[in-house]
Motif scaffolding. Structure first.
Motif, PDB file in Angstrom:
ATOM      1  N   THR A 404       0.842  -1.204   0.000  1.00 15.30           N
ATOM      2  CA  THR A 404       0.000   0.000   0.000  1.00 15.30           C
ATOM      3  C   THR A 404       0.873   1.250   0.000  1.00 15.30           C
ATOM      4  N   ALA A 405       1.891   1.247   0.825  1.00 10.92           N
ATOM      5  CA  ALA A 405       2.783   2.411   0.903  1.00 10.92           C
ATOM      6  C   ALA A 405       3.484   2.623  -0.440  1.00 10.92           C
ATOM      7  N   ILE A 406       3.882   1.523  -1.044  1.00  9.23           N
ATOM      8  CA  ILE A 406       4.555   1.632  -2.354  1.00  9.23           C
ATOM      9  C   ILE A 406       3.594   2.201  -3.401  1.00  9.23           C
ATOM     10  N   TYR A 407       2.384   1.668  -3.382  1.00 11.40           N
ATOM     11  CA  TYR A 407       1.382   2.158  -4.329  1.00 11.40           C
ATOM     12  C   TYR A 407       1.133   3.651  -4.140  1.00 11.40           C
ATOM     13  N   LEU A 408       0.962   4.049  -2.887  1.00 10.41           N
ATOM     14  CA  LEU A 408       0.683   5.467  -2.627  1.00 10.41           C
ATOM     15  C   LEU A 408       1.859   6.355  -3.035  1.00 10.41           C
ATOM     16  N   THR A 409       3.060   5.849  -2.837  1.00  7.31           N
ATOM     17  CA  THR A 409       4.230   6.628  -3.259  1.00  7.31           C
ATOM     18  C   THR A 409       4.212   6.812  -4.767  1.00  7.31           C
ATOM     19  N   LYS A 410       3.825   5.733  -5.439  1.00  3.41           N
ATOM     20  CA  LYS A 410       3.796   5.807  -6.898  1.00  3.41           C
ATOM     21  C   LYS A 410       2.773   6.837  -7.389  1.00  3.41           C
ATOM     22  N   ILE A 411       1.591   6.841  -6.777  1.00  2.00           N
ATOM     23  CA  ILE A 411       0.583   7.763  -7.328  1.00  2.00           C
ATOM     24  C   ILE A 411       0.672   9.175  -6.759  1.00  2.00           C
ATOM     25  N   ILE A 453      -7.521   3.008   1.019  1.00  2.00           N
ATOM     26  CA  ILE A 453      -6.623   3.819   0.181  1.00  2.00           C
ATOM     27  C   ILE A 453      -7.096   5.268   0.168  1.00  2.00           C
ATOM     28  N   ASN A 454      -8.393   5.443   0.027  1.00  2.00           N
ATOM     29  CA  ASN A 454      -8.900   6.816   0.006  1.00  2.00           C
ATOM     30  C   ASN A 454      -8.664   7.539   1.325  1.00  2.00           C
ATOM     31  N   LYS A 455      -8.865   6.815   2.410  1.00  2.00           N
ATOM     32  CA  LYS A 455      -8.602   7.417   3.729  1.00  2.00           C
ATOM     33  C   LYS A 455      -7.139   7.827   3.826  1.00  2.00           C
ATOM     34  N   LEU A 456      -6.279   6.913   3.418  1.00  2.00           N
ATOM     35  CA  LEU A 456      -4.848   7.209   3.512  1.00  2.00           C
ATOM     36  C   LEU A 456      -4.469   8.405   2.641  1.00  2.00           C
ATOM     37  N   LYS A 457      -5.048   8.439   1.453  1.00  2.00           N
ATOM     38  CA  LYS A 457      -4.747   9.564   0.555  1.00  2.00           C
ATOM     39  C   LYS A 457      -5.123  10.888   1.204  1.00  2.00           C
TER      40      LYS A 457
END
Ligand code: ADP
Ligand code: MG
Length: 466
Positions: A404-411, A453-457
């Motif tokens: 998840t962290a990797i994905y968020l870093t990517k986007i 994911i949305n919460k984290l964003k």
């Protein structure tokens, strides 16, 4: 083919300009065609670019900022090699129509009555900016409704003062009011800068009487960006009197600015208090829902011009609406770029391509999103330690948060895959791709995942929980 005006380059002209123009007429509508496209001529054709002529710099700038992309696309349908358009200003000798005779120093000696020409100068109303295509949300609803009322009902709120940050739709609203009201009123739409320019010019040419008459003769006066009004006493004096004269005869006045009246520097107190005496409304930064609405609308508007609809993915829409938060102009610009990219390359940009295309727009918010902050926030969210996240352990309860962290870093950042790999304990870039893909898939299948994911964003981008 037949091309009448450029004998010198006759042999080089293959494009049928008249045909292209008529295609553009269909695409952009008769109004745009009559005002702009018709005024363009094909001058010379080169291997990979063409030279077009327009009668004035103003027309060139207008066309460049609004229709260049569509013109290029249309040309490319006939000749794929063309990748660029250049303009040459070619003033027409006969000035009979004189319509776009700009405030041009070289014209000084001509006996052109500025009154006659200036109406066209001032009322440069853009028919593409109307109430119908102004989207509303909580951030701009009040300004929108006040503008609509003013346009329907003279002197209801007078003056109407609209303020807000750059790119939030002030000029669009003023333009909409002007467009509506010009159907049956005499409307003058001018920026404060032009007002000053015209004022100074009139003094120099001893035309003050005409200047006064002209401004006092209008039913509706729209002044854009009043914060730039910083003229000398004499000009403010004149402005004040114009203002009063118009209010006296119940002409409608609408003013826009980037700040509320009391914050205007360099403007006389009595003028400010006149502004405050009407209705003062503001436009706020667009909220999430409005951003989505604008993106959606803009995509439809742009792609309806072409037979092949561009399907900008939710992911990209989501990305843009989360990243470009402060300015509608940039939001619209971002969509324009995505759509242009898709049409030029015949495919949608990937997320990383999107980040590159929009780099300059994204940098504004980019700075405070670091890999470190993403890791910290994700760890806290999943209640694991940072050591665990960065370790090589493959327990399930660590793998998902890590991905998840990797994905968020990517986007959320513009970091490249290898860079991200490095920040996650030197993982290989293929691992990074795998993580991103895994989360993308899970997000689609699993609503909880999507929710997380949305919460984290939200937390990462806005420091907002929940
Ligand atoms: P400002 O004058 O406040 O700097 P503009 O009116 O020039 O901003 O708006 C910038 C761009 O964004 C324009 O292209 C305008 O049409 C568009 N825009 C702004 N607000 C909206 C809205 N609510 N709906 C649709 N388009 C908008
Ligand atoms: Mg503006």
């Amino acid at each position: 083919m037949n091309n009448t005006h450029t004998n010198k380059s006759f042999d080089k002209i293959n494009l049928d300009w008249k045909l292209i123009q008529s295609e553009l007429k269909l695409k952009l509508g008769i109004e745009v065609y009559e005002s702009w496209i018709k005024k363009i001529d094909l001058y010379e054709e080169f291997n990979n670019y063409i030279l077009l002529t327009v009668p004035t710099r103003f027309i060139r700038d207008w066309i460049t900022s609004r229709y260049l992309d569509q013109i290029l696309q249309t040309i490319r349908k006939h000749k794929k090699q063309i990748i660029r358009i250049e303009f040459k200003i070619l003033e027409k000798k006969d000035n009979k129509s004189g319509k776009f005779n700009e405030f041009n120093q070289t014209n000084k000696t001509e006996k052109v009555s500025f009154i006659k020409d200036s109406h066209l100068q001032y009322s440069r109303i853009d028919p593409n900016k109307r109430f119908e295509n102004f989207l509303t949300g909580s951030s701009n609803k009040i300004a929108f409704e006040a503008s609509l009322k003013v346009s329907e009902n003279i002197s209801y709120y007078n003056p109407l003062y609209i303020y807000g940050g750059v790119g939030l739709g002030k000029t669009h609203l003023l333009n909409s009011i002007g467009y509506e009201m010009s159907k049956n009123k005499k409307v003058m739409f001018i920026s404060a800068e032009r007002f000053m320019y015209q004022f100074v010019k009139s003094i120099k040419s001893n035309d003050m009487v005409k200047f006064k008459e002209y401004f006092r003769n209008t039913d509706v006066l729209l002044i854009d960006d009043i914060q730039f009004m910083n003229g000398k006493e004499a000009m403010q004096e004149e402005f004040f009197h114009t203002f009063n004269a118009l209010l006296d005869k119940e002409s409608q006045i609408i003013v826009s600015a980037d700040r509320p009246p009391n914050k205007l520097s360099r403007i006389q107190e009595r003028i400010k208090s006149r502004f405050s005496g009407g209705l003062v409304v503001d436009i706020q930064k667009p909220e999430y829902d409005l951003r989505r609405k604008i993106i959606d609308h803009k995509i439809n508007e742009l792609t309806s011009l072409y037979s092949d609809k561009v399907n900008v993915t939710d992911e990209i829409q989501d990305f843009i609406s989360n990243k470009i938060t402060t300015n509608v102009r940039e939001l619209v610009g971002a969509i324009n770029r995505i759509v242009s990219f898709s049409r030029i390359y015949n495919k949608l940009p990937s997320l990383s391509e999107t980040k590159i295309i929009l780099k300059d727009l994204l940098n504004l918010t980019e700075n405070n999103v670091t890999i470190d902050s993403i890791q910290t926030i994700v760890c806290k969210f999943f209640k694991i330690s940072k050591n665990e996240m960065l370790s090589s352990r493959r327990s399930r309860y660590l793998v998902r948060p890590r991905q998840t962290a990797i994905y968020l870093t990517k986007i959320l950042t513009t970091k490249s895959l290898p860079e991200i790999g490095r920040e996650f304990s030197n993982r290989d870039h293929t691992t990074i791709i795998h993580s991103v893909k895994t989360i993308e898939k899970l997000k689609e299948k699993n609503p909880d995942m999507n929710d997380n994911i949305n919460k984290l964003k939200n937390i990462i981008l806005y420091n907002k929980e929940g």
